[in-house]
Design a protein around this motif. Structure first.
Motif, PDB file in Angstrom:
ATOM      1  N   ARG A 118       0.840  -1.200   0.000  1.00 29.73           N
ATOM      2  CA  ARG A 118       0.000   0.000   0.000  1.00 29.73           C
ATOM      3  C   ARG A 118       0.876   1.250   0.000  1.00 29.73           C
ATOM      4  NH1 ARG A 118      -4.245  -0.078   4.679  1.00 29.73           N
ATOM      5  NH2 ARG A 118      -4.928  -1.874   3.434  1.00 29.73           N
ATOM      6  N   THR A 119       0.563   2.212  -0.877  1.00 26.23           N
ATOM      7  CA  THR A 119       1.304   3.470  -0.974  1.00 26.23           C
ATOM      8  C   THR A 119       0.418   4.637  -0.533  1.00 26.23           C
ATOM      9  OG1 THR A 119       0.651   3.905  -3.267  1.00 26.23           O
ATOM     10  CG2 THR A 119       2.638   2.580  -2.925  1.00 26.23           C
ATOM     11  N   LEU A 120       1.072   5.716  -0.130  1.00 25.47           N
ATOM     12  CA  LEU A 120       0.367   6.940   0.248  1.00 25.47           C
ATOM     13  C   LEU A 120       1.261   8.136  -0.051  1.00 25.47           C
ATOM     14  CD1 LEU A 120      -1.955   8.510   1.688  1.00 25.47           C
ATOM     15  CD2 LEU A 120      -0.717   8.128   3.843  1.00 25.47           C
ATOM     16  N   THR A 121       0.655   9.190  -0.593  1.00 28.38           N
ATOM     17  CA  THR A 121       1.380  10.432  -0.857  1.00 28.38           C
ATOM     18  C   THR A 121       0.884  11.514   0.094  1.00 28.38           C
ATOM     19  OG1 THR A 121       1.537   9.830  -3.192  1.00 28.38           O
ATOM     20  CG2 THR A 121       2.012  12.114  -2.619  1.00 28.38           C
ATOM     21  N   ILE A 122       1.820  12.239   0.679  1.00 25.70           N
ATOM     22  CA  ILE A 122       1.479  13.297   1.641  1.00 25.70           C
ATOM     23  C   ILE A 122       2.212  14.577   1.257  1.00 25.70           C
ATOM     24  CG2 ILE A 122       2.031  14.089   3.989  1.00 25.70           C
ATOM     25  CD1 ILE A 122       1.139  11.466   5.060  1.00 25.70           C
ATOM     26  N   PHE A 123       1.466  15.667   1.120  1.00 23.16           N
ATOM     27  CA  PHE A 123       2.055  16.988   0.896  1.00 23.16           C
ATOM     28  C   PHE A 123       1.060  18.043   1.333  1.00 23.16           C
ATOM     29  CE2 PHE A 123       0.678  15.240  -3.271  1.00 23.16           C
ATOM     30  CZ  PHE A 123      -0.465  16.013  -3.465  1.00 23.16           C
ATOM     31  N   GLY A 124       1.523  19.277   1.395  1.00 22.19           N
ATOM     32  CA  GLY A 124       0.675  20.374   1.822  1.00 22.19           C
ATOM     33  C   GLY A 124      -0.202  20.901   0.704  1.00 22.19           C
ATOM     34  N   GLY A 125      -1.017  21.904   1.040  1.00 17.66           N
ATOM     35  CA  GLY A 125      -1.884  22.513   0.041  1.00 17.66           C
ATOM     36  C   GLY A 125      -3.210  21.809  -0.129  1.00 17.66           C
ATOM     37  N   ALA A 134      -5.676   7.713   6.042  1.00 17.94           N
ATOM     38  CA  ALA A 134      -4.876   6.721   5.325  1.00 17.94           C
ATOM     39  C   ALA A 134      -3.707   6.240   6.171  1.00 17.94           C
ATOM     40  CB  ALA A 134      -4.378   7.312   4.008  1.00 17.94           C
ATOM     41  N   LEU A 135      -3.088   7.142   6.923  1.00 16.65           N
ATOM     42  CA  LEU A 135      -2.011   6.726   7.821  1.00 16.65           C
ATOM     43  C   LEU A 135      -2.527   5.762   8.874  1.00 16.65           C
ATOM     44  CD1 LEU A 135      -0.206  10.158   8.315  1.00 16.65           C
ATOM     45  CD2 LEU A 135       0.854   8.085   7.388  1.00 16.65           C
ATOM     46  N   ARG A 136      -3.690   6.046   9.386  1.00 15.27           N
ATOM     47  CA  ARG A 136      -4.269   5.199  10.430  1.00 15.27           C
ATOM     48  C   ARG A 136      -4.561   3.800   9.884  1.00 15.27           C
ATOM     49  NH1 ARG A 136      -8.443   8.269  11.696  1.00 15.27           N
ATOM     50  NH2 ARG A 136      -7.201   9.526  13.144  1.00 15.27           N
ATOM     51  N   ALA A 137      -4.897   3.713   8.586  1.00 18.66           N
ATOM     52  CA  ALA A 137      -5.210   2.415   7.975  1.00 18.66           C
ATOM     53  C   ALA A 137      -3.967   1.569   7.735  1.00 18.66           C
ATOM     54  CB  ALA A 137      -5.956   2.633   6.663  1.00 18.66           C
ATOM     55  N   GLY A 138      -2.794   2.204   7.785  1.00 17.90           N
ATOM     56  CA  GLY A 138      -1.545   1.467   7.584  1.00 17.90           C
ATOM     57  C   GLY A 138      -0.988   1.671   6.188  1.00 17.90           C
ATOM     58  N   VAL A 139       0.310   1.929   6.111  1.00 20.82           N
ATOM     59  CA  VAL A 139       0.960   2.255   4.845  1.00 20.82           C
ATOM     60  C   VAL A 139       2.288   1.499   4.766  1.00 20.82           C
ATOM     61  CG1 VAL A 139       2.003   4.085   3.453  1.00 20.82           C
ATOM     62  CG2 VAL A 139      -0.081   4.548   4.743  1.00 20.82           C
ATOM     63  N   ASP A 140       2.565   0.935   3.599  1.00 21.18           N
ATOM     64  CA  ASP A 140       3.862   0.314   3.375  1.00 21.18           C
ATOM     65  C   ASP A 140       4.885   1.322   2.871  1.00 21.18           C
ATOM     66  OD1 ASP A 140       3.237  -2.539   3.919  1.00 21.18           O
ATOM     67  OD2 ASP A 140       1.831  -2.244   2.257  1.00 21.18           O
ATOM     68  N   ILE A 141       4.493   2.127   1.870  1.00 18.91           N
ATOM     69  CA  ILE A 141       5.417   3.080   1.245  1.00 18.91           C
ATOM     70  C   ILE A 141       4.802   4.470   1.346  1.00 18.91           C
ATOM     71  CG2 ILE A 141       6.655   3.717  -0.848  1.00 18.91           C
ATOM     72  CD1 ILE A 141       6.297   0.788  -1.768  1.00 18.91           C
ATOM     73  N   LEU A 142       5.444   5.344   2.108  1.00 17.01           N
ATOM     74  CA  LEU A 142       4.976   6.710   2.287  1.00 17.01           C
ATOM     75  C   LEU A 142       5.859   7.633   1.467  1.00 17.01           C
ATOM     76  CD1 LEU A 142       3.145   8.770   3.704  1.00 17.01           C
ATOM     77  CD2 LEU A 142       4.796   8.808   5.585  1.00 17.01           C
ATOM     78  N   ILE A 143       5.256   8.335   0.504  1.00 15.22           N
ATOM     79  CA  ILE A 143       5.971   9.327  -0.307  1.00 15.22           C
ATOM     80  C   ILE A 143       5.513  10.692   0.179  1.00 15.22           C
ATOM     81  CG2 ILE A 143       6.461  10.168  -2.619  1.00 15.22           C
ATOM     82  CD1 ILE A 143       4.817   6.937  -2.685  1.00 15.22           C
ATOM     83  N   ALA A 144       6.438  11.519   0.656  1.00 13.77           N
ATOM     84  CA  ALA A 144       6.020  12.723   1.362  1.00 13.77           C
ATOM     85  C   ALA A 144       6.934  13.900   1.086  1.00 13.77           C
ATOM     86  CB  ALA A 144       5.989  12.458   2.872  1.00 13.77           C
ATOM     87  N   CYS A 145       6.345  15.097   1.148  1.00 15.46           N
ATOM     88  CA  CYS A 145       7.120  16.329   1.217  1.00 15.46           C
ATOM     89  C   CYS A 145       7.412  16.602   2.695  1.00 15.46           C
ATOM     90  CB  CYS A 145       6.360  17.486   0.598  1.00 15.46           C
ATOM     91  SG  CYS A 145       6.132  17.332  -1.189  1.00 15.46           S
ATOM     92  N   PRO A 146       8.592  17.140   3.003  1.00 17.44           N
ATOM     93  CA  PRO A 146       9.005  17.221   4.410  1.00 17.44           C
ATOM     94  C   PRO A 146       8.078  18.022   5.308  1.00 17.44           C
ATOM     95  CG  PRO A 146      10.884  17.555   2.945  1.00 17.44           C
ATOM     96  CD  PRO A 146       9.667  17.550   2.078  1.00 17.44           C
TER      97      PRO A 146
END
Length: 475
Positions: A118-125, A134-146
């Motif tokens: 499972r993947t998830l993308t996180i950024f602002g805006g 989505a984080l609460r559901a569990g994530v294998d690969i988190l792609i994120a802006c700092p």
């Protein structure tokens, strides 16, 4: 810490992904996506990264770095038995911009799905609430802006103590944008013995600090110098009168194929987009003043071919990866040679050819000469005006214009609809040539995105009179 061991990477490779140690299920998923031969940066780094080593990968933008770090992440997680826990991602990929994070996720997602990851993308805006869910559901690969990830960490919605492998992509760009303090805080929360992969076009002082502090006995692999030009990229400087800049741009962008135009300022990008659309060129804008949904929509229109031209600030110089960009135009010469190389790197990607054009007015001659010399570029310099045959050579094909949208910013008080503006007669030359398909392909794409921007009232001409050394309003 032991010294980094350099690796001399071959320019070409016939090695297969299976030969490099990529698991069979991943090889099959790659073949399903039409990918069978690794690029040099992938062939160089994969044996070490798949073996669990920390890796520092240096290569120009467009060299294939995404798969170079995505494959070891996917391979490691698919082989591990650790469970997917709420709020605790198993891997972390940090990227400097929203667009880059989105495109990394688009590359990884089909492969992750094939491996039931499972993947998830996180950024602002955008709203944080769906990200929290989505984080609460569990994530294998988190792609994120700092920045946005740091917010989730501070509220306890993201905990990084289960991260098995961390990737820093475009680390030098993160340094340029001032993200290194928050990146260090995030890395401090990952397990110190976890695997770390850092990919960067250059190894500046700030990046070197990250390497020394967080990578353990890393193996260094370099593909090309970040400062060296691409052989398949041709560079031209067009010396034009100030009043001829817009007609020349209209001529170039009305040709078939994708064109990426860079301006110095956000206001300049907005104004130039409006001018192109009003002249019948389907164009969209990308800069920091746009809301995230508008940035996503405009980039999607450009990627799909609904808009042939994207007008952007330097936010796109390192933040987007769009295939088949045949022409990059520096409508405003950038502030430094590194920006020139990164902007230009949007074309001639993955072995394709491309053309780079810089517009230069008389007051910019000295600055542009210094800029190209520092970039190691020896461009062809031509003085020209609208209608010059060289424009058709640089951007082959029949010039196509669409009817611009009717202005609706003011009531008509009972009058009929406004007359639509027609293209500048000096640039609407048509002119199909024998070289129409060279480097740009045959194109008959829709132009439905032409009405996505409106001209701002009273806006000055794009970056009028800016000198190369100025950085104001850059993104």
């Amino acid at each position: 810490m032991a010294a980094r061991r350099p690796s001399k990477t071959p320019l070409v490779t016939t090695t297969s992904f299976a030969d490099l140690g990529v698991p069979g299920r991943l090889v099959a998923a790659l073949e399903q996506a039409g990918i069978s031969t690794p690029f040099p940066i992938q062939a160089a780094t994969l044996p070490d990264s798949l073996a669990g080593r920390d890796v520092l990968g240096r290569g120009r933008t467009g060299s294939g770095k995404t798969y170079a770090f995505a494959l070891p992440v996917l391979a490691r997680l698919s082989a591990a038995t650790s469970p997917r826990l709420p709020g605790r991602p198993r891997s972390l990929i940090l990227a400097p911009t929203r667009e880059l994070a989105t495109q990394i996720e688009a590359t990884i997602a089909p492969l992750a799905t094939a491996l039931s990851l499972r993947t998830l993308t996180i950024f602002g805006g955008v709203s944080a609430r769906p990200q929290v869910g989505a984080l609460r559901a569990g994530v294998d690969i988190l792609i994120a802006c700092p920045g946005r990830l740091a917010d989730h960490v501070s509220t306890g919605h993201a905990i990084l103590d289960a991260v098995e492998v961390t990737v820093l992509d475009e680390a030098d760009h993160m340094a340029d944008l001032g993200f290194l303090p928050v990146v260090r805080r995030l890395l401090d929360k990952t397990p110190p013995r976890s695997q770390r992969l850092l990919f960067s076009a250059t190894l500046d002082a700030g990046v070197d600090v990250l390497v020394r502090r967080y990578l353990s006995n890393p193996v260094t692999h370099s593909v090309d110098s970040a400062m060296s030009p691409v052989a398949a990229m041709t560079h031209h400087v067009l010396r034009v009168r100030h009043d001829d800049r817009l007609p020349v741009l209209i001529d170039l962008t009305a040709a078939p194929g994708r064109t990426l135009v860079f301006t110095r300022t956000k206001r300049g990008a907005k104004k130039l987009t409006s001018q192109l659309v009003a002249s019948g060129v389907p164009a969209v804008e990308l800069h920091g003043n746009l809301a995230q949904n508008a940035r996503t929509r405009n980039l999607a229109a450009f990627s799909a071919g609904d808009a042939r031209t994207l007008v952007a600030t330097d936010i796109a110089a390192r933040g987007i990866h769009v295939d088949d960009v045949a022409l990059v135009i520096h409508a405003d010469p950038p502030a430094e040679h590194k920006a020139y190389l990164h902007r230009s790197g949007r074309t001639a990607r993955a072995g394709a050819s491309g053309t780079v054009v810089t517009l230069m007015t008389d007051d910019q001659v000295t600055d542009v000469r210094d800029l190209t010399r520092q970039a190691g570029i020896n461009p062809t310099i031509t003085r020209l005006g609208p209608g010059d045959p060289l424009l058709t050579e640089l951007a082959p094909g029949e010039r196509r214009f669409v009817t611009p949208p009717v202005a609706t910013t003011a009531p008509h008080h009972g009058r009929g609809h406004s007359a639509t503006r027609r293209p500048d007669p000096r640039t609407a030359t048509g002119g199909s040539t024998a070289s129409a398909a060279r480097g740009r392909g045959s194109e008959s794409r829709r132009a439905s995105a032409a009405g996505t921007t409106s001209a701002p009232r009273g806006a000055a001409a794009f970056s009028s009179g800016t000198r190369v050394g100025s950085r104001r309003g850059q993104r």
